[in-house]
Scaffold this active site. Structure first.
Site, PDB file in Angstrom:
ATOM      1  CG  LEU A   1      -1.813  -1.188   1.688  1.00 22.07           C
ATOM      2  CD1 LEU A   1      -2.775  -0.974   2.694  1.00 22.07           C
ATOM      3  CD2 LEU A   1      -2.597  -1.616   0.309  1.00 22.07           C
TER       4      LEU A   1
ATOM      5  N   GLY B   1      -0.894   6.694  -0.245  1.00 20.39           N
ATOM      6  CA  GLY B   1      -1.228   7.771   0.532  1.00 20.39           C
ATOM      7  C   GLY B   1       0.041   8.909   0.379  1.00 20.39           C
TER       8      GLY B   1
ATOM      9  NE  ARG C   1      -0.186  10.385  10.487  1.00 25.01           N
ATOM     10  CZ  ARG C   1      -0.382   9.439  10.586  1.00 25.01           C
ATOM     11  NH1 ARG C   1      -0.421   9.019  12.139  1.00 25.01           N
ATOM     12  NH2 ARG C   1      -0.807   8.244   9.942  1.00 25.01           N
TER      13      ARG C   1
ATOM     14  CG  ASN D   1      55.361  15.950  -8.774  1.00 21.74           C
ATOM     15  OD1 ASN D   1      55.107  15.042  -7.689  1.00 21.74           O
ATOM     16  ND2 ASN D   1      55.642  17.221  -8.754  1.00 21.74           N
TER      17      ASN D   1
HETATM   18  C1  UD1 Z   1      -2.296   1.464   9.558  1.00 21.73           C
HETATM   19  C2  UD1 Z   1      -3.498   0.562  10.268  1.00 21.73           C
HETATM   20  C3  UD1 Z   1      -3.210   0.705  11.757  1.00 21.73           C
HETATM   21  C4  UD1 Z   1      -1.613  -0.021  11.856  1.00 21.73           C
HETATM   22  C5  UD1 Z   1      -0.571   0.896  11.218  1.00 21.73           C
HETATM   23  C6  UD1 Z   1       0.626   0.283  11.168  1.00 21.73           C
HETATM   24  C7  UD1 Z   1      -5.441   1.131   9.022  1.00 21.73           C
HETATM   25  C8  UD1 Z   1      -6.860   1.589   8.848  1.00 21.73           C
HETATM   26  N1  UD1 Z   1      -4.680   1.153  10.132  1.00 21.73           N
HETATM   27  O1  UD1 Z   1      -2.565   2.860  10.081  1.00 21.73           O
HETATM   28  O2  UD1 Z   1      -4.019  -0.365  12.337  1.00 21.73           O
HETATM   29  O3  UD1 Z   1      -1.434  -0.155  13.490  1.00 21.73           O
HETATM   30  O4  UD1 Z   1      -1.065   1.184   9.795  1.00 21.73           O
HETATM   31  O5  UD1 Z   1       1.676   1.287  10.670  1.00 21.73           O
HETATM   32  O6  UD1 Z   1      -5.095   0.346   8.087  1.00 21.73           O
HETATM   33  N2  UD1 Z   1      -2.657   3.990   2.169  1.00 21.73           N
HETATM   34  C9  UD1 Z   1      -3.169   3.857   0.595  1.00 21.73           C
HETATM   35  N3  UD1 Z   1      -4.419   4.350   0.433  1.00 21.73           N
HETATM   36  C10 UD1 Z   1      -5.172   4.995   1.321  1.00 21.73           C
HETATM   37  C11 UD1 Z   1      -4.569   5.171   2.647  1.00 21.73           C
HETATM   38  C12 UD1 Z   1      -3.338   4.653   3.013  1.00 21.73           C
HETATM   39  O7  UD1 Z   1      -2.411   3.210  -0.149  1.00 21.73           O
HETATM   40  O8  UD1 Z   1      -6.200   5.527   0.954  1.00 21.73           O
HETATM   41  C13 UD1 Z   1      -1.037   3.575   2.322  1.00 21.73           C
HETATM   42  C14 UD1 Z   1      -0.096   4.606   2.720  1.00 21.73           C
HETATM   43  O9  UD1 Z   1       0.497   5.158   1.567  1.00 21.73           O
HETATM   44  C15 UD1 Z   1       0.673   3.641   3.728  1.00 21.73           C
HETATM   45  C16 UD1 Z   1      -0.242   2.609   4.224  1.00 21.73           C
HETATM   46  O10 UD1 Z   1      -1.420   2.691   3.337  1.00 21.73           O
HETATM   47  O11 UD1 Z   1       1.836   3.365   3.320  1.00 21.73           O
HETATM   48  C17 UD1 Z   1      -0.668   2.918   5.755  1.00 21.73           C
HETATM   49  O12 UD1 Z   1      -1.412   4.062   5.740  1.00 21.73           O
HETATM   50  P1  UD1 Z   1      -1.417   5.237   7.096  1.00 21.73           P
HETATM   51  O13 UD1 Z   1      -2.230   6.557   6.995  1.00 21.73           O
HETATM   52  O14 UD1 Z   1      -0.012   5.304   7.335  1.00 21.73           O
HETATM   53  O15 UD1 Z   1      -1.958   4.154   8.134  1.00 21.73           O
HETATM   54  P2  UD1 Z   1      -1.726   4.363   9.851  1.00 21.73           P
HETATM   55  O16 UD1 Z   1      -2.739   5.389  10.269  1.00 21.73           O
HETATM   56  O17 UD1 Z   1      -0.567   4.313   9.976  1.00 21.73           O
HETATM   57 CA    CA Z   2       1.376   4.238   9.038  1.00 20.52          CA
END
Ligand code: UD1
Ligand code: CA
Length: 459
Positions: free
Chosen positions: A7, A10, A14, A379
């Site tokens: 995934l 995103g 932050r 040199n």
């Molecule tokens: C997520 C988990 C959380 C876990 C944590 C671990 C969910 C709802 N929550 O939270 O339970 O403890 O990871 O690190 O899954 N991404 C997409 N598309 C989107 C949203 C996110 O591809 O629409 C990708 C982001 O790029 C990222 C990953 O998913 O690589 C995780 O997304 P992030 O928003 O960081 O999730 P957390 O809030 O950390």
């Molecule tokens: Ca995360």
């Protein structure tokens, strides 16, 4: 049979960055490259990366990584709007239609996973014939992570995001690492059931545990591995953990690190036994260093190949190759494809750019050689400068074996000096010089005996 999905759609709000979060760098590789690297023990049959925010940057960045230890090509799946991790995984329904295996899902921001951890997770998933198996950890400070609620058999009942937790639920220190194994057919069947009924109004992948059975939680052995990178502070923490790992490895392999905490080494660097790294040394990119070399104090080596028994003292070397027994520094700068022969000496305040030196050639003090090829045992006298740039184009200087340039010579390129040439100090050389020739290219000294400045008289 296992497919893998990462995934990476995103933005990573932050991080407060224009760059997609998973392209932020950690010790020589982007976060998503780290995640791809952690798959080396699971032999996936498909590798899918879900991209969205500035996805073309991720596609480009991974173009070179496609053959990293596997021939399975990367498939990029677009998530046009980032509506949550569950929504991201829903985008896999078309490309994985009819796939009859397991799907390992990894968040693109969890870079420090060890290949062995993923292999074990997959094994546990298969041994127990789970619908889903989730990697968890018990953290002293679980803030920010989803909390995993299990019965006493490690069967997952519910996962609740930090921001959706009641105060009592926040007390649970067992967290979701963002690493999951699913029986794909089961997951595919329940993905359409997800709703965005939560604080963020997002579709959470973690909600699928409400529909699948059995879902098992497996604690990771070393909870440093599952650190998720959401902000710059976590990126720095991950860097610390990674540096400790890398340095421990090299010390175990026979490399001496003097004051390790002041040294940084990218994961992509290769060192031989009996290399000594002095304080404040930084090794980056594809650098390799052969046995017996001593680097530092105070040196930066990037994408460079350093031969055996070389010393580099308070110097910067980038994109260059240094042969054995050469001494560099203090305060030298090699850049833009320098190649030195063996036994060379590159000394104080010397800059070399796109320059090739033969064996036992010295450039010991205060010189700039750009776009130059010098032979063996040349040199270069103190303060010799190649004037390689005419304001429009760069030109080359060729210097034959055993030639010596006097102090403060200017070699105006394009220029060829033959073998065994001697250039007198202070010369500005503009014409090619044949072998065995002395060149004096400066005005003769003028002397006026008996001449003295007359004192100015008043009036
Ligand atoms: C997520 C988990 C959380 C876990 C944590 C671990 C969910 C709802 N929550 O939270 O339970 O403890 O990871 O690190 O899954 N991404 C997409 N598309 C989107 C949203 C996110 O591809 O629409 C990708 C982001 O790029 C990222 C990953 O998913 O690589 C995780 O997304 P992030 O928003 O960081 O999730 P957390 O809030 O950390
Ligand atoms: Ca995360």
């Amino acid at each position: 049979m296992v497919a893998v999905a990462i995934l990476a759609a995103g933005r990573g709000t932050r991080m407060k960055s224009d760059l997609p979060k998973v392209l932020h760098r950690l010790g020589g590789k982007s976060l998503v490259e780290w995640v791809l690297g952690s798959l080396s023990a699971v032999e996936p049959v498909r590798r899918l990366v879900i991209v969205g925010y500035r996805g073309e940057l991720i596609t480009q960045a991974l173009a070179g990584a496609e053959n990293a230890g596997t021939t399975v090509k990367l498939e990029f799946v677009e998530q046009l709007e980032q509506l949550g991790t569950g929504h991201a995984v829903q985008q896999l329904l078309p490309p994985l239609e009819g796939f009859q295996g397991d799907l390992l899902i990894l968040n693109g921001d969890v870079p420090l996973l060890r290949p062995q951890t993923l292999k074990q997770l997959l094994q546990t998933h298969r041994d127990h014939q789970n619908a889903a198996t989730i990697l968890t950890a018990q953290l002293p400070n679980p803030k920010g992570y989803g909390r995993v609620f299990c019965n006493n058999q490690n069967v997952v009942q519910q996962i609740v995001e930090d921001r959706d937790c009641t105060p009592a639920q926040k007390e649970n220190r067992r967290i979701n690492a963002g690493v999951y194994c699913f029986r794909w057919a089961d997951l595919a069947a329940v993905l359409p059931k997800l709703t965005a009924d939560n604080d963020q109004k997002e579709y959470y992948l973690t909600d699928v545990v409400n529909y699948l059975d059995p879902v098992m939680a497996v604690d990771v052995e070393d909870d440093q591995e599952i650190l998720g990178i959401n902000d710059r502070k976590q990126l720095a923490t991950a860097y610390d953990i990674l540096q400790t790992r890398i340095k421990d490895n090299w010390m175990a392999a026979g490399v001496t690190l003097i004051d390790p905490s002041s040294i940084t080494i990218d994961d992509t660097v290769t060192l031989a036994p009996d290399v000594v790294l002095e304080p404040q040394t930084h090794l980056r990119g594809t650098t390799t260093i052969r046995a017996g070399s001593r680097i530092g104090p105070g040196s930066l080596i990037e994408n460079s190949q350093i031969g055996a028994n070389v010393t580099v003292l308070y110097s910067v070397v980038t994109d260059s190759t240094v042969a054995a027994n050469t001494r560099i520094g203090p305060y030298a700068h090699l850049r833009g494809h320098v190649e030195t022969g063996s036994g060379c000496r590159i000394g104080n305040f010397v800059e070399l750019k796109n320059t090739k030196l033969g064996d036992r050639t010295n450039v010991a003090h205060l010189s700039y050689l750009g776009d130059t090829t010098a032979g063996n045992q040349v040199n270069i006298g103190a303060g010799t400068i190649t004037a390689n740039y005419d304001g429009v184009k760069k030109h080359r200087t060729q210097i034959g074996d055993r030639t010596k340039t006097g102090s403060n010579s200017v070699l105006v390129a394009p220029l060829t000096l033959g073998e065994d040439v001697t250039i007198a100090a202070g010369s500005t050389v503009t014409e090619d010089v044949p072998n065995d020739c002395l060149v004096i290219a400066r005005t003769r000294q003028v002397m006026k005996p008996g001449w003295r400045l007359q004192a100015k008289t008043d009036g």
